[in-house]
Design an enzyme around this catalytic site. Structure first.
Site, mmCIF file in Angstrom:
data_model
loop_
_atom_site.group_PDB
_atom_site.id
_atom_site.type_symbol
_atom_site.label_atom_id
_atom_site.label_comp_id
_atom_site.label_asym_id
_atom_site.label_seq_id
_atom_site.Cartn_x
_atom_site.Cartn_y
_atom_site.Cartn_z
ATOM 1 N N TYR A 1 18.099 -22.978 41.167
ATOM 2 C CA TYR A 1 19.593 -23.908 41.932
ATOM 3 C C TYR A 1 20.700 -23.461 41.058
ATOM 4 O O TYR A 1 21.711 -23.245 41.916
ATOM 5 C CB TYR A 1 19.402 -25.203 40.032
ATOM 6 C CG TYR A 1 20.971 -26.415 40.637
ATOM 7 C CD1 TYR A 1 20.320 -26.844 41.610
ATOM 8 C CD2 TYR A 1 21.788 -25.850 39.772
ATOM 9 C CE1 TYR A 1 21.519 -28.203 41.450
ATOM 10 C CE2 TYR A 1 22.359 -27.078 39.817
ATOM 11 C CZ TYR A 1 22.527 -28.102 41.039
ATOM 12 O OH TYR A 1 23.332 -28.837 41.106
ATOM 13 N N LYS B 1 23.200 -22.485 44.611
ATOM 14 C CA LYS B 1 24.657 -23.303 43.866
ATOM 15 C C LYS B 1 25.764 -21.547 44.135
ATOM 16 O O LYS B 1 27.212 -21.696 44.539
ATOM 17 C CB LYS B 1 24.990 -24.035 43.053
ATOM 18 C CG LYS B 1 24.156 -25.059 42.388
ATOM 19 C CD LYS B 1 25.609 -26.335 44.056
ATOM 20 C CE LYS B 1 24.630 -27.245 44.116
ATOM 21 N NZ LYS B 1 25.019 -28.229 44.819
#
Length: 244
Positions: free
Chosen positions: A152, A156
């Site tokens: 993640y 990002k």
């Protein structure tokens, strides 16, 4: 400034995406909603209660064909695409040593490649318009990293790099591209956390409270209406990350 503009929001069935759709509807924009499976009729009804129009395009933006369909239908329905908000995202949290390849790939494909897909598709429309706003949803963990979220955080952080590159490429045509990095926001995902985890989370936040979906939505409206901000990352996190 947003009245009768067309705003496309990926991942807009719930949570932050839903809040974004409602906020931009309040500003008078027509909303193109996107989700993989369904959009609740109640959400469409609420958005249209503000006197604006909606259009739903189901599909998974990690696939280029679905991303193309989303942007093409938005343009055909409303005649322009003025704001694209890349909000769709997933998590598959796991410690690095136990993370499966599929868990890494799936998060990168949706969060980063999906953002690339829709951005590439909308860029030709905005270039012809000589105007447009792209807002990408990153995260504070894309700036700081987080144990158990290597996939993640990588996705990002990649969104931030993509945002800055797109901002440089499209600026000469009056197109802005920025990212929002939310901290801990009250959504369905945080509702399932135990009180102990919530207390530990709040302790990390200088403002000592979780953020609201509306905090993210208002930041997005600000970026959509300011034409002299581009290539930036706006942290909406209660002070968790303070860049010097």
């Amino acid at each position: 400034m947003l009245k009768n503009k067309t705003v496309v929001i990926t991942g807009s069935s719930r949570g932050i995406g839903r809040g974004l759709a409602i906020q931009f509807a309040k500003e008078g924009a027509n909303i193109v909603l996107n989700a993989r499976k369904e959009i609740a009729p109640e959400l469409i009804e609420e958005i249209e209660s503000y006197g604006v129009k909606t259009h739903v395009v189901l599909g998974d933006i990690q696939y280029m064909d679905d991303a193309k369909k989303l942007i093409t239908e938005a343009k055909e329905t409303f005649g322009s695409v003025d704001v694209l908000i890349n909000n769709a995202g997933i998590t598959r949290d796991m410690l690095l040593m136990r993370m499966k390849e599929e868990e890494f790939d799936s998060v990168i494909n949706v969060n980063l490649k999906g953002t690339f897909n829709t951005t590439q598709q909308v860029s030709s429309i905005m270039l012809k318009q000589k105007s447009g706003t792209i807002i990408n949803m990153s995260s504070v963990v894309g700036l700081t990293g987080n144990a158990g979220q290597a996939n993640y955080a990588a996705s990002k952080a990649g969104v931030i790099g993509l945002t800055k590159s797109v901002a440089r490429e499209l600026a000469s045509r009056g197109i802005t591209c920025n990212a929002i990095a939310p901290g801990f926001i009250e959504t369905d995902m945080t509702d399932v956390l135990s009180d102990k985890v919530k207390e530990a989370t709040v302790a990390q936040i200088p403002l000592k409270k979780l953020g609201q979906v509306e905090d993210i939505a208002r930041a997005a409206v600000f970026l959509a209406t300011n034409k002299y901000i581009t290539g930036q990352v706006i942290n909406v996190d209660g002070g968790m990350v303070m860049n010097g």
